[in-house]
Design a protein around this motif. Structure first.
Motif, mmCIF file in Angstrom:
data_model
loop_
_atom_site.group_PDB
_atom_site.id
_atom_site.type_symbol
_atom_site.label_atom_id
_atom_site.label_comp_id
_atom_site.label_asym_id
_atom_site.label_seq_id
_atom_site.Cartn_x
_atom_site.Cartn_y
_atom_site.Cartn_z
ATOM 1 N N LEU A 1 0.823 -1.204 0.000
ATOM 2 C CA LEU A 1 0.000 0.000 0.000
ATOM 3 C C LEU A 1 0.856 1.251 0.000
ATOM 4 O O LEU A 1 2.005 1.234 0.464
ATOM 5 N N GLY B 1 -2.049 4.654 2.604
ATOM 6 C CA GLY B 1 -2.981 3.535 2.612
ATOM 7 C C GLY B 1 -4.100 3.621 1.602
ATOM 8 O O GLY B 1 -4.975 2.765 1.586
ATOM 9 N N SER B 2 -4.077 4.599 0.725
ATOM 10 C CA SER B 2 -5.186 4.784 -0.213
ATOM 11 C C SER B 2 -5.040 4.016 -1.524
ATOM 12 O O SER B 2 -6.027 3.813 -2.229
ATOM 13 N N VAL C 1 -2.913 0.711 -3.799
ATOM 14 C CA VAL C 1 -2.214 -0.570 -3.703
ATOM 15 C C VAL C 1 -1.515 -0.847 -5.030
ATOM 16 O O VAL C 1 -2.016 -0.489 -6.090
ATOM 17 N N VAL D 1 -7.530 1.661 -3.481
ATOM 18 C CA VAL D 1 -7.934 0.476 -2.718
ATOM 19 C C VAL D 1 -9.391 0.121 -2.976
ATOM 20 O O VAL D 1 -9.749 -1.052 -3.034
ATOM 21 N N TYR E 1 -8.295 -5.375 1.162
ATOM 22 C CA TYR E 1 -9.108 -4.783 2.232
ATOM 23 C C TYR E 1 -8.515 -5.101 3.606
ATOM 24 O O TYR E 1 -8.469 -4.234 4.479
ATOM 25 N N SER F 1 -5.437 -2.972 3.988
ATOM 26 C CA SER F 1 -5.835 -1.579 4.202
ATOM 27 C C SER F 1 -6.238 -1.345 5.660
ATOM 28 O O SER F 1 -5.857 -0.345 6.274
ATOM 29 N N ARG F 2 -6.991 -2.282 6.201
ATOM 30 C CA ARG F 2 -7.384 -2.163 7.618
ATOM 31 C C ARG F 2 -6.157 -2.226 8.532
ATOM 32 O O ARG F 2 -6.066 -1.484 9.506
#
Length: 192
Positions: free
Chosen positions: A55, A59-60, A62, A156, A172, A175-176
């Motif tokens: 990421l 984090g936005s 990938v 993402v 996902y 991302s979490r």
């Protein structure tokens, strides 16, 4: 510690997020107990592999690679090599080789597991241990034509087609994990 021992320790200590993932965790541990060569591609009917959803620093986005043979957008990852000492190191090596990004950081511990059929050895399974990774703020992708047909950053929440549910689930989960870790908040540089 051997790679086999590291894999056993990592999986034994991992808290699976749901019953399906717990079933995979248990089956991976059984596979390790049954096969001394479980970390090697020669192990049939399957072998452990390591992958990572890389990421952006915020984090936005990938990094996904367009697999040459499968013609699908996938995360970075693959077979463990003799020089790999840990699953996380294998995931980091694969992420670096396939994305060209220097300075990728793999978060501690897997975020999910995925078992899928592959053509290795005439037909077997990858027992993939999947990690979240974070690229540095100034990350620039460098595609190796031997590794993939294409390589790019994707939002993402807007993954390209064709991909599959396992890639979406990994992105996902990663991302979490990155959000929970509280990484910094800058967008990646443009793709080459």
């Amino acid at each position: 510690m051997s790679l086999h021992a590291d894999a056993r320790e990592v999986l034994a200590g991992w808290d699976a997020p749901d019953a399906e993932q717990e079933g995979l965790r248990s089956s991976y541990l059984a596979h390790l107990d049954e096969h001394a060569d479980a970390m090697r591609r020669e192990c049939l009917p399957g072998h452990l592999t390591a992958s990572a959803a890389v990421l952006s620093a915020d984090g936005s986005h990938v990094v996904l690679t367009l697999h040459k043979a499968l013609r699908m957008w996938l995360q970075t990852g693959g077979h463990c090599e003799p020089e790999d000492t840990t699953l996380a190191a294998a995931a980091l090596r694969e992420a670096t080789e396939e994305s060209g990004i220097r300075g990728v950081r793999v978060l501690s511990g897997p975020v999910r597991l995925d078992r899928h059929a592959v053509p290795c050895g005439g037909g077997s399974h990858h027992l993939d241990v999947q990690f979240a990774a974070v690229a540095p703020e100034d990350a620039v992708l460098v595609r190796d034509p031997d590794e993939s047909s294409d390589l790019d950053w994707f939002p993402v929440r807007e993954l390209p087609e064709p991909t599959d549910e396992s890639v979406r689930a990994l992105v996902y989960a990663a991302s979490r994990a990155v959000a929970a870790e509280g990484t910094n908040t800058r967008r990646p540089s443009s793709s080459p």
